[in-house]
Design a protein around this motif. Sequence first.
Motif, mmCIF file in Angstrom:
data_model
loop_
_atom_site.group_PDB
_atom_site.id
_atom_site.type_symbol
_atom_site.label_atom_id
_atom_site.label_comp_id
_atom_site.label_asym_id
_atom_site.label_seq_id
_atom_site.Cartn_x
_atom_site.Cartn_y
_atom_site.Cartn_z
ATOM 1 N N LEU A 147 -15.466 19.426 21.169
ATOM 2 C CA LEU A 147 -14.577 18.401 21.716
ATOM 3 C C LEU A 147 -15.202 17.704 22.921
ATOM 4 N N THR A 148 -15.681 18.482 23.882
ATOM 5 C CA THR A 148 -16.265 17.876 25.077
ATOM 6 C C THR A 148 -17.642 17.280 24.802
ATOM 7 N N LEU A 149 -18.388 17.879 23.873
ATOM 8 C CA LEU A 149 -19.704 17.331 23.550
ATOM 9 C C LEU A 149 -19.578 15.960 22.890
ATOM 10 N N ALA A 150 -18.596 15.806 21.996
ATOM 11 C CA ALA A 150 -18.379 14.498 21.366
ATOM 12 C C ALA A 150 -17.973 13.457 22.412
ATOM 13 N N ALA A 151 -17.091 13.851 23.323
ATOM 14 C CA ALA A 151 -16.690 12.929 24.381
ATOM 15 C C ALA A 151 -17.871 12.588 25.284
ATOM 16 N N GLY A 152 -18.717 13.589 25.570
ATOM 17 C CA GLY A 152 -19.889 13.339 26.409
ATOM 18 C C GLY A 152 -20.866 12.385 25.761
ATOM 19 N N LEU A 153 -21.084 12.500 24.445
ATOM 20 C CA LEU A 153 -22.005 11.599 23.754
ATOM 21 C C LEU A 153 -21.504 10.158 23.778
ATOM 22 N N VAL A 154 -20.220 9.970 23.533
ATOM 23 C CA VAL A 154 -19.659 8.612 23.588
ATOM 24 C C VAL A 154 -19.731 8.067 25.014
ATOM 25 N N ALA A 155 -19.439 8.918 26.001
ATOM 26 C CA ALA A 155 -19.496 8.494 27.402
ATOM 27 C C ALA A 155 -20.907 8.086 27.796
ATOM 28 N N LEU A 156 -21.914 8.796 27.279
ATOM 29 C CA LEU A 156 -23.304 8.433 27.570
ATOM 30 C C LEU A 156 -23.622 7.042 27.045
ATOM 31 N N GLY A 157 -23.161 6.750 25.843
ATOM 32 C CA GLY A 157 -23.398 5.417 25.299
ATOM 33 C C GLY A 157 -22.744 4.331 26.130
ATOM 34 N N LEU A 158 -21.470 4.541 26.468
ATOM 35 C CA LEU A 158 -20.758 3.547 27.266
ATOM 36 C C LEU A 158 -21.366 3.408 28.664
ATOM 37 N N GLY A 159 -21.678 4.539 29.295
ATOM 38 C CA GLY A 159 -22.242 4.503 30.644
ATOM 39 C C GLY A 159 -23.612 3.865 30.689
ATOM 40 N N THR A 160 -24.454 4.161 29.680
ATOM 41 C CA THR A 160 -25.794 3.582 29.656
ATOM 42 C C THR A 160 -25.747 2.068 29.471
ATOM 43 N N VAL A 161 -24.907 1.613 28.555
ATOM 44 C CA VAL A 161 -24.772 0.166 28.335
ATOM 45 C C VAL A 161 -24.251 -0.522 29.601
ATOM 46 N N SER A 162 -23.247 0.074 30.238
ATOM 47 C CA SER A 162 -22.682 -0.514 31.461
ATOM 48 C C SER A 162 -23.713 -0.558 32.576
ATOM 49 N N TYR A 163 -24.469 0.544 32.743
ATOM 50 C CA TYR A 163 -25.465 0.562 33.820
ATOM 51 C C TYR A 163 -26.573 -0.455 33.559
ATOM 52 N N ARG A 164 -27.045 -0.548 32.329
ATOM 53 C CA ARG A 164 -28.108 -1.514 32.028
ATOM 54 C C ARG A 164 -27.641 -2.945 32.287
ATOM 55 N N PHE A 165 -26.389 -3.226 31.962
ATOM 56 C CA PHE A 165 -25.845 -4.567 32.226
ATOM 57 C C PHE A 165 -25.818 -4.852 33.728
ATOM 58 N N LEU A 166 -25.327 -3.880 34.508
ATOM 59 C CA LEU A 166 -25.271 -4.066 35.953
ATOM 60 C C LEU A 166 -26.662 -4.143 36.567
ATOM 61 N N ALA A 167 -27.581 -3.313 36.074
ATOM 62 C CA ALA A 167 -28.940 -3.317 36.621
ATOM 63 C C ALA A 167 -29.652 -4.629 36.328
ATOM 64 N N GLU A 168 -29.455 -5.155 35.122
ATOM 65 C CA GLU A 168 -30.088 -6.433 34.772
ATOM 66 C C GLU A 168 -29.536 -7.562 35.640
ATOM 67 N N ALA A 169 -28.223 -7.558 35.850
ATOM 68 C CA ALA A 169 -27.622 -8.587 36.701
ATOM 69 C C ALA A 169 -28.137 -8.470 38.139
ATOM 70 N N LEU A 170 -28.291 -7.235 38.628
ATOM 71 C CA LEU A 170 -28.796 -7.033 39.980
ATOM 72 C C LEU A 170 -30.241 -7.472 40.106
ATOM 73 N N GLN A 171 -31.051 -7.172 39.086
ATOM 74 C CA GLN A 171 -32.455 -7.580 39.124
ATOM 75 C C GLN A 171 -32.611 -9.097 39.090
ATOM 76 N N ASN A 172 -31.754 -9.765 38.341
ATOM 77 C CA ASN A 172 -31.807 -11.225 38.317
ATOM 78 C C ASN A 172 -31.417 -11.825 39.665
ATOM 79 N N LEU A 173 -30.470 -11.163 40.347
ATOM 80 C CA LEU A 173 -30.019 -11.668 41.641
ATOM 81 C C LEU A 173 -30.959 -11.267 42.769
ATOM 82 N N LEU A 174 -31.398 -9.992 42.753
ATOM 83 C CA LEU A 174 -32.280 -9.462 43.802
ATOM 84 C C LEU A 174 -33.433 -8.715 43.137
ATOM 85 N N PRO A 175 -34.501 -9.411 42.781
ATOM 86 C CA PRO A 175 -35.605 -8.785 42.015
ATOM 87 C C PRO A 175 -36.295 -7.652 42.757
#
Length: 284
Positions: free
Chosen positions: A218-246
């Motif tokens: 139960l927790t492993l399945a939730a953790g795997l989905v959370a990793l996908g969501l968290g990684t996508v969210s972080y990459r989006f924020l990191a890309e936006a930050l790099q474009n603003l402040l390289p």
Amino acid sequence: MVVYALLQALRSLRQHLTSTLATFFTALVSFSLLFLLGLLLWNLDRVVASLERELEVAAFLKPEARVDALLEQIKTWPEVSEARLQTKEEALATLQLDYPYLAQAREFIQNPLPDTIRIKLNDAQAVREVGRRVARLDGVDSVEYGGALTEQLVRVLAGLRVAVNILVVLLLLDTLFSVMGTIRLSIENRREELRVMQLVGATRRFIQGPFVAEGTLLTLAAGLVALGLGTVSYRFLAEALQNLLPFVPVLADGDLARAALAMLVLAVLLGATGAYLSLLTSCS
């Protein structure tokens, strides 16, 4: 035994689907917030460390200053990792790189910049004390250092870390108790079956295995989905930050992989611990 435990766990998860989904989404929210906040705090640590590495004290000298004696004295201080002289000619050349039009006026005006001793420190926390000590030296006209911003960031980071740690503990406890509730429901649904298994000589490990597997899945399945969501969210924020402040550093793929592995280990431990605690309380 492992295959039996997994099959029984999957059957139990399907039997009480409402409780399973409630626990799954509780764990999903907890792990998603934990993973994303952890990455953001780690990234902020990198930013502060980068600022600390670039931090230096600039001592502007009077024309009559004894430069060699000042350098030798400053280099003996334990907080100082490097001290070098930047002549006024070097300072003007550096300034012209940023403002090329100054080169045209160089022939008509005298260089107004002073000789400067630039000091790098072993410990960025000592920048204020070192700056004050340098300002008291003979031959030093004035001192500048960019420690105010870094000190504020360090204080903000410390406050954020405390707040996030409290939030993480509350989220993990919420997930733990949710897992315990789901496993307890499974135990109650199979109470008669478990009594029969005990009567025919089934070992304690054989009986408990499916419930531990249920909590872990139960927790492993939730953790795997959370990793996908968290990684996508972080990459989006990191890309936006790099474009603003390289110049701002972001986490590399290797850092994300280590954070993901730690998250999965935590998910497995949380699920197994919740199931085991539920078994202990149900059998007491």
